[in-house]
Design an enzyme around this catalytic site. Sequence first.
Site, short mmCIF file in Angstrom:
data_model
loop_
_atom_site.label_atom_id
_atom_site.label_comp_id
_atom_site.label_asym_id
_atom_site.label_seq_id
_atom_site.Cartn_x
_atom_site.Cartn_y
_atom_site.Cartn_z
N HIS A 71 0.82 -1.23 0.00
CA HIS A 71 0.00 0.00 0.00
C HIS A 71 0.85 1.27 0.00
O HIS A 71 1.84 1.34 0.72
CB HIS A 71 -0.95 0.00 1.21
CG HIS A 71 -2.09 -0.96 1.02
ND1 HIS A 71 -1.93 -2.31 1.13
CD2 HIS A 71 -3.37 -0.74 0.67
CE1 HIS A 71 -3.08 -2.90 0.87
NE2 HIS A 71 -3.98 -1.98 0.59
N PRO A 72 0.42 2.25 -0.77
CA PRO A 72 1.14 3.53 -0.78
C PRO A 72 0.79 4.35 0.45
O PRO A 72 -0.29 4.20 1.01
CB PRO A 72 0.60 4.21 -2.05
CG PRO A 72 -0.81 3.71 -2.15
CD PRO A 72 -0.78 2.29 -1.64
N GLN A 92 -7.83 8.56 -2.06
CA GLN A 92 -7.13 9.63 -1.34
C GLN A 92 -7.81 10.97 -1.61
O GLN A 92 -7.94 11.81 -0.72
CB GLN A 92 -5.65 9.65 -1.75
CG GLN A 92 -4.96 8.31 -1.44
CD GLN A 92 -3.49 8.43 -1.09
OE1 GLN A 92 -3.04 9.48 -0.63
NE2 GLN A 92 -2.75 7.37 -1.28
N ALA A 127 -9.46 5.17 3.25
CA ALA A 127 -9.56 6.62 3.05
C ALA A 127 -10.98 7.05 2.74
O ALA A 127 -11.41 8.13 3.15
CB ALA A 127 -8.60 7.05 1.94
N1 LIG Z 1 -1.95 3.88 3.23
C1 LIG Z 1 -3.22 3.64 2.92
O1 LIG Z 1 -4.09 3.54 3.77
N2 LIG Z 1 -3.52 3.52 1.60
C2 LIG Z 1 -4.78 3.15 1.15
N3 LIG Z 1 -5.97 3.55 1.82
C3 LIG Z 1 -6.95 3.67 0.90
O2 LIG Z 1 -8.13 3.91 1.14
N4 LIG Z 1 -6.43 3.50 -0.34
C4 LIG Z 1 -5.09 3.26 -0.25
O3 LIG Z 1 -4.28 3.12 -1.16
#
Ligand SMILES: NC(=O)N[C@H]1NC(=O)NC1=O
Length: 173
Positions: A71-72, A92, A127
């Site tokens: 995951h970023p 995001q 997110a």
């Molecule tokens: N770091 C992180 O939570 N990344 C993730 N969260 C989200 O909802 N999409 C992502 O890529």
Amino acid sequence: MAFLISICDVNKMTSDQFEWTFGNVIELCTDAATKVYSKRPFASVLDVCSAFHEYLDSLTVAEKLVILKLHPDLAGRMAIQGELTRESAGEQKSAGLNDITQDQRDTINSYNERYKVKFGFPFIICARENKVQSIIEGLNKRYNNTSEQEIETGINEVKKICKLRILDIVKND
Ligand SMILES: NC(=O)N[C@H]1NC(=O)NC1=O
């Protein structure tokens, strides 16, 4: 996504079509789609979600760590450089992370770094179910957890992200 497919269409897919369609419902993890394909036929979109969740539950701790590390960062370098996957970029943005002050960005970046130094994987939160303030609060609060708690919480957040991504692909009827 404007056009949602039916569960019947999902059940008729070839493995290539399935992997292409569901290859990023868990970030950068096509292996999940390969394994879940063998669970067809699915009764509903929620059944597809359960199959991906069961895949995550079946992993060893080492394998869960690999998933978390794919995951970023939120509001990180990849976001600024436009290197996120389409899905992650949209998530995001929906949390308001494209529209933050430099102070907020500095806070998130320093909390993200502190978190990664402690746990060895990035802070993960769904997110789309959060906004900038709750992400900052989560980063601050969850830092105090143990590694075991954060692996479990991180995977639970991956499950939420995964479910919302599947609901963007398959009709819920
Ligand atoms: N770091 C992180 O939570 N990344 C993730 N969260 C989200 O909802 N999409 C992502 O890529």
